[in-house]
Design a protein around this motif. Structure first.
Motif, PDB file in Angstrom:
ATOM      1  N   UNK A  96      34.371  27.486  47.120  1.00 29.33           N
ATOM      2  CA  UNK A  96      33.030  28.051  47.291  1.00 29.33           C
ATOM      3  C   UNK A  96      32.979  29.549  47.051  1.00 29.33           C
ATOM      4  N   UNK A  97      34.057  30.122  46.542  1.00 33.59           N
ATOM      5  CA  UNK A  97      34.087  31.567  46.322  1.00 33.59           C
ATOM      6  C   UNK A  97      33.284  31.962  45.086  1.00 33.59           C
ATOM      7  N   UNK A  98      32.616  33.085  45.181  1.00 38.38           N
ATOM      8  CA  UNK A  98      31.972  33.718  44.035  1.00 38.38           C
ATOM      9  C   UNK A  98      32.634  35.074  43.854  1.00 38.38           C
ATOM     10  N   UNK A  99      33.275  35.268  42.722  1.00 40.71           N
ATOM     11  CA  UNK A  99      33.951  36.539  42.451  1.00 40.71           C
ATOM     12  C   UNK A  99      32.919  37.514  41.899  1.00 40.71           C
ATOM     13  N   UNK A 100      32.826  38.683  42.509  1.00 37.90           N
ATOM     14  CA  UNK A 100      31.886  39.721  42.082  1.00 37.90           C
ATOM     15  C   UNK A 100      32.692  40.902  41.587  1.00 37.90           C
ATOM     16  N   UNK A 101      32.425  41.331  40.359  1.00 36.95           N
ATOM     17  CA  UNK A 101      33.195  42.433  39.807  1.00 36.95           C
ATOM     18  C   UNK A 101      32.553  42.998  38.573  1.00 36.95           C
ATOM     19  N   UNK A 102      33.215  43.932  37.925  1.00 40.43           N
ATOM     20  CA  UNK A 102      32.654  44.574  36.731  1.00 40.43           C
ATOM     21  C   UNK A 102      32.601  43.605  35.559  1.00 40.43           C
ATOM     22  N   UNK A 103      31.736  43.866  34.596  1.00 37.20           N
ATOM     23  CA  UNK A 103      31.690  43.004  33.410  1.00 37.20           C
ATOM     24  C   UNK A 103      33.030  43.004  32.695  1.00 37.20           C
ATOM     25  N   UNK A 104      33.487  41.846  32.195  1.00 35.35           N
ATOM     26  CA  UNK A 104      34.762  41.812  31.468  1.00 35.35           C
ATOM     27  C   UNK A 104      34.670  42.623  30.190  1.00 35.35           C
ATOM     28  N   UNK A 105      35.752  43.305  29.872  1.00 36.48           N
ATOM     29  CA  UNK A 105      35.774  44.190  28.707  1.00 36.48           C
ATOM     30  C   UNK A 105      36.288  43.433  27.485  1.00 36.48           C
TER      31      UNK A 105
END
Length: 364
Positions: free
Chosen positions: A33-42
């Motif tokens: 159920x995890x949602x990973x939140x992070x910068x846009x992939x480069x």
């Protein structure tokens, strides 16, 4: 328990060609159920098998990129509506979320020395974090750095959630491995890359049938810049017979560890945990590591703890293993047994328990 939003640091990659230690651990320990939140992939494909929510800092609020990233994460959380927000290695972002989402349960996971982090570099700031959220550390050493200067009761509030490693079911014995001494990691002074080269320079004349290899670059990505440190080290490495292969994907690094006889982790700085050392142990290599930071906790008796300076001592420690396959076999067996204490399954269970504790208390 509900959804968990796992917030990466603003410069942490989560793509196949650009991912660091924190991203790898987030991927390894993520729940369904995890949602990973992070910068846009480069420009690279995301690590497979995860729900990923990219966030891009906007123009508001005025301030630095870290503040604008925190605001973008806080906005994304409104759509995710998580039970717990798990923020990795950024106390300032965790504090921003707790302040702007009253009642939200926040779990701060610290991978590095908090005394060097914005928002946690004084005892007062660390006490303020404990008042708003749950805090866990990947090693006892990091935990000690967090509670320094705080009342004794603070120690009971800060949890321990070590990193985890996949333990291959079978690894080649030392007799089937190449005569290779390997360094794997960022090629920077803190990691002792130059000390490894200097030690190999001393060893090569007496061990012409052994190879010395270095995997890594300044950063964990294929387009890592060639820094002045790397440029200065390259000719020294060639003269010492050390092959510098540059950045390689994580799977390639693990394969190299499974083929190498010896892995050396000669860090100058106190490693907060020492994931490279743990991976080498799991891969069945004979390990030599620095005795600083969290490394003694991870290595235990599964490797040789040797100060990398003066370099003559490091060279002697490597040379002793080069000359003794029985010692390498024994050390590798102890390393595998020690690595089992940090299995991914164990690490997931510990993290799940910490999340549940954060949901039931942990500020907010």
């Amino acid at each position: 328990m509900g959804r968990v939003a796992v917030v990466l640091p603003p410069r942490e990659g989560f793509a196949t060609g650009a991912v660091g230690a924190i991203g790898l651990q987030v991927a390894a320990l993520a729940g369904a159920d995890d949602v990973i939140v992070g910068p846009p992939p480069a420009g690279a494909s995301l690590l497979p098998g995860h729900e990923y929510r990219p966030v891009r800092p906007g123009l508001w609020p005025p301030g630095g990129r870290g503040l604008r990233y925190a605001a973008a994460v806080a906005r994304a959380l409104r759509d995710i509506a998580p039970a717990v927000v798990e923020v990795h290695n950024r106390p300032d972002i965790a504090h921003y979320i707790a302040r702007h989402h009253p009642g939200q349960k926040v779990l701060l996971v610290l991978h590095n020395d908090p005394q060097g982090m914005r928002g946690a570099d004084t005892p007062a700031l660390r006490a303020g974090l404990l008042a708003r959220m749950a805090v866990v550390c990947v090693s006892g050493w990091v935990r000690q750095r967090f509670v320094a200067g705080l009342p004794d009761s603070a120690g009971r509030q800060v949890g321990l959630s070590p990193n985890g490693v996949e333990l291959p079911p079978v690894v080649p014995p030392q007799s089937a491995r190449g005569r290779v001494v390997l360094f794997a990691g960022r090629v920077v002074a803190d990691k002792g890359a130059d000390l490894f080269v200097a030690a190999c320079e001393r060893l090569r004349p007496d061990h012409p049938d052994w190879r010395f290899e270095m995997i890594g670059a300044d950063r964990f990505r294929g387009d890592a810049p060639v820094t002045p440190f790397v440029s200065a080290l390259a000719p020294r490495a060639r003269a010492a017979g050390v092959e510098m292969t540059g950045y390689r994907p994580h799977a390639d690094v693990l394969d190299a560890m499974a083929r190498a006889a010896i892995v050396v982790v000669p860090s100058r700085w106190p490693e907060p945990f020492g994931l490279t050392a743990l991976e080498a142990m799991a891969a069945g290599a004979a390990l030599i590591a620095a005795p600083t930071g969290g490394l003694p906790e991870v290595v235990g008796d599964g490797g040789i703890l040797c100060a990398p300076e003066p370099v003559a001592g490091l060279a002697r420690a490597i040379g002793a293993l080069v000359d003794d396959v029985t010692a390498r076999d024994s050390l590798a067996a102890r390393g595998r047994a020690g690595a089992a204490r940090f299995s991914v399954d164990h690490a997931r269970a510990r993290r799940a328990a910490q999340r549940l504790a954060a949901l039931r208390g942990g500020g907010g």
